[in-house]
Design an enzyme around this catalytic site. Structure first.
Site, PDB file in Angstrom:
ATOM      1  N   ASP A   1      -8.688 -70.348 144.082  1.00 58.43           N
ATOM      2  CA  ASP A   1      -9.620 -70.271 145.201  1.00 58.43           C
ATOM      3  C   ASP A   1     -11.049 -70.594 144.771  1.00 58.43           C
ATOM      4  O   ASP A   1     -12.001 -69.936 145.163  1.00 58.43           O
ATOM      5  CB  ASP A   1      -9.557 -68.882 145.868  1.00 58.43           C
ATOM      6  CG  ASP A   1     -10.233 -68.850 147.222  1.00 58.43           C
ATOM      7  OD1 ASP A   1     -10.220 -69.879 147.925  1.00 58.43           O
ATOM      8  OD2 ASP A   1     -10.782 -67.804 147.584  1.00 58.43           O
TER       9      ASP A   1
ATOM     10  N   ASN B   1     -11.263 -75.703 148.772  1.00 57.06           N
ATOM     11  CA  ASN B   1      -9.958 -75.461 148.162  1.00 57.06           C
ATOM     12  C   ASN B   1      -8.819 -75.665 149.156  1.00 57.06           C
ATOM     13  O   ASN B   1      -9.001 -75.562 150.359  1.00 57.06           O
ATOM     14  CB  ASN B   1      -9.902 -74.054 147.592  1.00 57.06           C
ATOM     15  CG  ASN B   1     -10.297 -73.016 148.617  1.00 57.06           C
ATOM     16  OD1 ASN B   1     -11.419 -73.020 149.099  1.00 57.06           O
ATOM     17  ND2 ASN B   1      -9.379 -72.130 148.970  1.00 57.06           N
TER      18      ASN B   1
END
Length: 171
Positions: A58, A16
């Site tokens: 996330d 991410n």
């Protein structure tokens, strides 16, 4: 990581973007949250498919990549299947990276309404975004993801994947 000796490709996921605060990093944050097919000898990227452009949650999709050969539209194909933390199970043609399908793990996934198979892009539900001017409730999946670091398997005789799933949402 997964490896196909017939294509000489190694498959892996990139993580991410940072910081998690999505308002601080405009754009798709290209090449994050991507499934890569890379030539093992040269290192050349043969394809990259970004699952969650501008990841707000996330979802670092770096986990299990399952290789199989299955019949799609009457033709046997070499496939790569990835159950992502974002709640979507992606299946790509592992020779060229074409998206075959992208289905929710179950109906409780709400950050995306669906994945548009023509563009490959997820259709977001803005109600479950994490922007600073909005308090999102019951965001599913949570940052832990619906699929995380569990060990999965594929049964070629049944043509089924077996995987563990988290059902955890967040505010």
């Amino acid at each position: 990581f997964a490896y196909d000796p017939d294509t000489n490709l190694v498959y892996y996921g990139s993580g991410n973007p940072a910081p998690w605060n999505e308002t601080m990093r405009p754009g798709d944050n290209k090449w994050t949250m991507t499934i890569w097919g890379r030539d093992l000898d040269t290192g050349e990227a043969k394809f990259g498919y970004q699952k969650t452009p501008h990841d707000e949650w996330d979802y670092a999709g770096v986990n299990y990549l399952g290789l199989s050969e299955q019949v799609v539209d009457g033709k046997k194909r070499k496939l790569l299947t990835h159950p992502d933390r974002n709640g979507i199970v992606y299946t790509l043609d592992r020779e060229n990276g074409d998206l075959i399908n992208a289905d929710k793990i179950d109906d409780t996934v709400n950050v995306f309404k669906k994945v548009d198979l023509k563009t490959g892009l997820p259709v977001r539900d803005p109600e479950y975004g994490t922007r600073m001017d909005h308090l999102a409730k019951d965001v599913c999946p949570s940052a832990m993801g619906y699929h995380n670091q569990g060990l999965d398997s594929y049964d070629p005789t049944k043509e089924l994947f077996f995987l563990g799933v988290n059902h955890i949402c967040m505010d």
